[in-house]
Design a protein around this motif. Structure first.
Motif, PDB file in Angstrom:
ATOM      1  N   ARG A 168     -26.141 -13.289 -42.851  1.00  0.00           N
ATOM      2  CA  ARG A 168     -26.470 -14.563 -43.491  1.00  0.00           C
ATOM      3  C   ARG A 168     -25.263 -15.151 -44.234  1.00  0.00           C
ATOM      4  NH1 ARG A 168     -32.710 -14.816 -45.654  1.00  0.00           N
ATOM      5  NH2 ARG A 168     -33.640 -14.811 -43.579  1.00  0.00           N
ATOM      6  N   LEU A 169     -24.505 -14.290 -44.897  1.00  0.00           N
ATOM      7  CA  LEU A 169     -23.316 -14.766 -45.608  1.00  0.00           C
ATOM      8  C   LEU A 169     -22.292 -15.317 -44.619  1.00  0.00           C
ATOM      9  CD1 LEU A 169     -21.670 -15.042 -48.221  1.00  0.00           C
ATOM     10  CD2 LEU A 169     -20.874 -12.693 -47.877  1.00  0.00           C
ATOM     11  N   ALA A 170     -22.066 -14.570 -43.523  1.00  0.00           N
ATOM     12  CA  ALA A 170     -21.089 -15.018 -42.526  1.00  0.00           C
ATOM     13  C   ALA A 170     -21.529 -16.321 -41.863  1.00  0.00           C
ATOM     14  CB  ALA A 170     -20.899 -13.928 -41.469  1.00  0.00           C
ATOM     15  N   SER A 171     -22.826 -16.441 -41.556  1.00  0.00           N
ATOM     16  CA  SER A 171     -23.329 -17.671 -40.938  1.00  0.00           C
ATOM     17  C   SER A 171     -23.171 -18.862 -41.866  1.00  0.00           C
ATOM     18  CB  SER A 171     -24.805 -17.495 -40.559  1.00  0.00           C
ATOM     19  OG  SER A 171     -24.947 -16.616 -39.471  1.00  0.00           O
ATOM     20  N   LYS A 172     -23.397 -18.633 -43.156  1.00  0.00           N
ATOM     21  CA  LYS A 172     -23.240 -19.721 -44.123  1.00  0.00           C
ATOM     22  C   LYS A 172     -21.781 -20.151 -44.211  1.00  0.00           C
ATOM     23  CE  LYS A 172     -24.385 -20.976 -48.898  1.00  0.00           C
ATOM     24  NZ  LYS A 172     -24.976 -20.505 -50.183  1.00  0.00           N
ATOM     25  N   ARG A 173     -20.870 -19.169 -44.238  1.00  0.00           N
ATOM     26  CA  ARG A 173     -19.443 -19.490 -44.318  1.00  0.00           C
ATOM     27  C   ARG A 173     -18.962 -20.210 -43.059  1.00  0.00           C
ATOM     28  NH1 ARG A 173     -16.347 -19.544 -48.634  1.00  0.00           N
ATOM     29  NH2 ARG A 173     -14.583 -18.741 -47.435  1.00  0.00           N
ATOM     30  N   ALA A 174     -19.551 -19.840 -41.926  1.00  0.00           N
ATOM     31  CA  ALA A 174     -19.143 -20.435 -40.652  1.00  0.00           C
ATOM     32  C   ALA A 174     -19.884 -21.733 -40.345  1.00  0.00           C
ATOM     33  CB  ALA A 174     -19.384 -19.436 -39.517  1.00  0.00           C
ATOM     34  N   ALA A 175     -20.829 -22.110 -41.230  1.00  0.00           N
ATOM     35  CA  ALA A 175     -21.640 -23.329 -41.034  1.00  0.00           C
ATOM     36  C   ALA A 175     -22.341 -23.300 -39.680  1.00  0.00           C
ATOM     37  CB  ALA A 175     -20.773 -24.571 -41.168  1.00  0.00           C
ATOM     38  N   ASP A 176     -22.968 -22.161 -39.361  1.00  0.00           N
ATOM     39  CA  ASP A 176     -23.715 -22.034 -38.116  1.00  0.00           C
ATOM     40  C   ASP A 176     -24.957 -22.922 -38.121  1.00  0.00           C
ATOM     41  OD1 ASP A 176     -22.077 -20.193 -36.822  1.00  0.00           O
ATOM     42  OD2 ASP A 176     -23.024 -18.483 -37.813  1.00  0.00           O
ATOM     43  N   LEU A 177     -25.574 -23.008 -36.958  1.00  0.00           N
ATOM     44  CA  LEU A 177     -26.834 -23.732 -36.856  1.00  0.00           C
ATOM     45  C   LEU A 177     -27.884 -23.065 -37.737  1.00  0.00           C
ATOM     46  CD1 LEU A 177     -26.946 -24.277 -32.977  1.00  0.00           C
ATOM     47  CD2 LEU A 177     -26.420 -25.997 -34.713  1.00  0.00           C
ATOM     48  N   PRO A 178     -28.848 -23.830 -38.234  1.00  0.00           N
ATOM     49  CA  PRO A 178     -29.874 -23.252 -39.114  1.00  0.00           C
ATOM     50  C   PRO A 178     -30.598 -22.054 -38.520  1.00  0.00           C
ATOM     51  CG  PRO A 178     -29.973 -25.638 -39.191  1.00  0.00           C
ATOM     52  CD  PRO A 178     -28.984 -25.293 -38.136  1.00  0.00           C
ATOM     53  N   VAL A 179     -30.862 -22.093 -37.208  1.00  0.00           N
ATOM     54  CA  VAL A 179     -31.588 -20.983 -36.584  1.00  0.00           C
ATOM     55  C   VAL A 179     -30.750 -19.699 -36.601  1.00  0.00           C
ATOM     56  CG1 VAL A 179     -30.778 -21.514 -34.232  1.00  0.00           C
ATOM     57  CG2 VAL A 179     -32.949 -20.315 -34.574  1.00  0.00           C
ATOM     58  N   ILE A 180     -29.417 -19.836 -36.473  1.00  0.00           N
ATOM     59  CA  ILE A 180     -28.541 -18.664 -36.526  1.00  0.00           C
ATOM     60  C   ILE A 180     -28.465 -18.138 -37.950  1.00  0.00           C
ATOM     61  CG2 ILE A 180     -26.230 -17.769 -36.059  1.00  0.00           C
ATOM     62  CD1 ILE A 180     -27.768 -18.582 -33.568  1.00  0.00           C
ATOM     63  N   MET A 181     -28.372 -19.055 -38.912  1.00  0.00           N
ATOM     64  CA  MET A 181     -28.339 -18.634 -40.318  1.00  0.00           C
ATOM     65  C   MET A 181     -29.584 -17.836 -40.683  1.00  0.00           C
ATOM     66  SD  MET A 181     -26.850 -21.881 -42.455  1.00  0.00           S
ATOM     67  CE  MET A 181     -25.300 -22.688 -42.043  1.00  0.00           C
ATOM     68  N   LYS A 182     -30.728 -18.270 -40.165  1.00  0.00           N
ATOM     69  CA  LYS A 182     -31.992 -17.663 -40.568  1.00  0.00           C
ATOM     70  C   LYS A 182     -32.312 -16.397 -39.792  1.00  0.00           C
ATOM     71  CE  LYS A 182     -36.744 -18.893 -41.699  1.00  0.00           C
ATOM     72  NZ  LYS A 182     -37.762 -19.989 -41.708  1.00  0.00           N
ATOM     73  N   TRP A 183     -32.015 -16.400 -38.467  1.00  0.00           N
ATOM     74  CA  TRP A 183     -32.463 -15.288 -37.624  1.00  0.00           C
ATOM     75  C   TRP A 183     -31.331 -14.583 -36.873  1.00  0.00           C
ATOM     76  CZ3 TRP A 183     -37.062 -13.619 -38.650  1.00  0.00           C
ATOM     77  CH2 TRP A 183     -38.028 -14.519 -39.137  1.00  0.00           C
ATOM     78  N   GLY A 184     -30.078 -14.940 -37.119  1.00  0.00           N
ATOM     79  CA  GLY A 184     -28.974 -14.313 -36.393  1.00  0.00           C
ATOM     80  C   GLY A 184     -28.906 -12.804 -36.563  1.00  0.00           C
ATOM     81  N   TRP A 185     -29.369 -12.312 -37.704  1.00  0.00           N
ATOM     82  CA  TRP A 185     -29.326 -10.873 -37.987  1.00  0.00           C
ATOM     83  C   TRP A 185     -30.335 -10.084 -37.159  1.00  0.00           C
ATOM     84  CZ3 TRP A 185     -33.973  -8.870 -39.417  1.00  0.00           C
ATOM     85  CH2 TRP A 185     -34.943  -9.783 -39.875  1.00  0.00           C
ATOM     86  N   SER A 186     -31.354 -10.749 -36.628  1.00  0.00           N
ATOM     87  CA  SER A 186     -32.492 -10.031 -36.033  1.00  0.00           C
ATOM     88  C   SER A 186     -32.119  -9.227 -34.789  1.00  0.00           C
ATOM     89  CB  SER A 186     -33.618 -11.011 -35.692  1.00  0.00           C
ATOM     90  OG  SER A 186     -33.188 -11.974 -34.741  1.00  0.00           O
ATOM     91  N   SER A 187     -31.045  -9.624 -34.105  1.00  0.00           N
ATOM     92  CA  SER A 187     -30.639  -8.885 -32.899  1.00  0.00           C
ATOM     93  C   SER A 187     -29.676  -7.755 -33.206  1.00  0.00           C
ATOM     94  CB  SER A 187     -29.972  -9.850 -31.912  1.00  0.00           C
ATOM     95  OG  SER A 187     -28.787 -10.396 -32.483  1.00  0.00           O
ATOM     96  N   LEU A 188     -29.289  -7.592 -34.460  1.00  0.00           N
ATOM     97  CA  LEU A 188     -28.230  -6.643 -34.806  1.00  0.00           C
ATOM     98  C   LEU A 188     -28.748  -5.327 -35.363  1.00  0.00           C
ATOM     99  CD1 LEU A 188     -25.836  -9.204 -36.542  1.00  0.00           C
ATOM    100  CD2 LEU A 188     -26.025  -8.617 -34.115  1.00  0.00           C
ATOM    101  N   VAL A 189     -30.081  -5.186 -35.480  1.00  0.00           N
ATOM    102  CA  VAL A 189     -30.642  -3.956 -36.046  1.00  0.00           C
ATOM    103  C   VAL A 189     -30.727  -2.857 -34.992  1.00  0.00           C
ATOM    104  CG1 VAL A 189     -32.659  -2.933 -37.181  1.00  0.00           C
ATOM    105  CG2 VAL A 189     -31.894  -5.241 -37.808  1.00  0.00           C
ATOM    106  N   SER A 190     -31.074  -3.219 -33.759  1.00  0.00           N
ATOM    107  CA  SER A 190     -31.234  -2.220 -32.693  1.00  0.00           C
ATOM    108  C   SER A 190     -29.925  -1.480 -32.430  1.00  0.00           C
ATOM    109  CB  SER A 190     -31.696  -2.896 -31.395  1.00  0.00           C
ATOM    110  OG  SER A 190     -32.990  -3.391 -31.524  1.00  0.00           O
TER     111      SER A 190
END
Length: 245
Positions: A168-190
């Motif tokens: 979330r911090l990286a997405s905010k710094r990179a000004a990603d799309l809102p959907v990436i900011m909110k859910w980008g982490w969800s694929s990184l747990v597996s």
């Protein structure tokens, strides 16, 4: 979210393989009194990394040419490459994981044979995964698992929270799309194939703690593999991307 997840995971695989090789070189002197960190070790590591990338590129070119000109018996060819070349790479002290990652990357991005390769890999996967995970499972010691179970749970929890916060911090710094900011982490747990592959490599590099490390690592993978797909499915649903293919 789907495109971001695939790109990020594949890039992070390459980074993890390179970091693992670097960590092995730096940490080995702490486990083996006869070893000492020197410029020669770092030069050898650099040679190993560059050589692995170069060999992977050559393998990718050869695979692309084979798929274009012949294309038959792809399943058999991939099995022969996977098992035979892995031993050769280990013998000449190149990194098989990095070489195969580069080979697949080359075929997918610098040739028209990516679809053929993916189809063959998917057909080969069932055979390879059975052997791969059977070997990994055989290394799990239940007596050790009892003592490291809580540690694995704690590590998985810390890793999960760190993943969410960092993403979330990286997405905010990179000004990603809102959907990436909110859910980008969800694929990184597996965690799955690459983690277990690196576990086997590290266990061979440090046999003194190999059994304990392998058990702890696979326990963490098991926990993350239970919750990770559920979280990613939730992210895809909330992003409205489920079933879009």
């Amino acid at each position: 979210l789907t495109t971001f997840s695939i790109a990020f995971v594949m890039l992070s695989d390459v980074v993890c393989v390179v970091l693992a090789a670097l960590v092995i070189a730096l940490v080995r002197p702490l486990f083996d009194p006869g070893e000492a960190l020197s410029f020669e070790n770092l030069k050898h590591l650099g040679f190993e990394m560059v050589g692995s990338v170069a060999l992977g590129t050559c393998l990718g070119m050869a695979l692309a040419a084979y798929l274009k000109l012949i294309g038959r018996n792809r399943l058999l060819v991939l099995l022969l490459i996977g098992f035979g070349l892995s031993e050769l790479l280990r013998y000449i002290q190149f990194d098989a994981l990095l070489a195969f990652l580069v080979a697949g990357f080359f075929v997918r991005n610098f040739s028209q044979q990516g679809r053929k390769l993916l189809e063959a890999v998917q057909r080969t996967g069932a055979v390879v995964f059975v052997i791969f995970f059977a070997v990994a499972g055989a290394k799990v010691d239940l007596t050790i698992l009892k003592s490291v179970g809580l540690v694995a749970l704690a590590l998985s929890l810390v890793r999960g929270l760190t993943t969410v916060g960092a993403a979330r911090l990286a997405s905010k710094r990179a000004a990603d799309l809102p959907v990436i900011m909110k859910w980008g982490w969800s694929s990184l747990v597996s965690q799955a194939g690459l983690t277990i592959g690196l576990t086997m490599v590290l266990a061979r590099a440090f046999p003194g703690v190999g059994a304990e490390f392998t058990t702890l690592s696979i326990a963490c993978v098991t926990i993350n593999e239970v919750f990770g797909p559920i979280l990613f499915k939730l992210g895809l649903d909330r992003a409205g991307e489920s079933g879009k293919a």
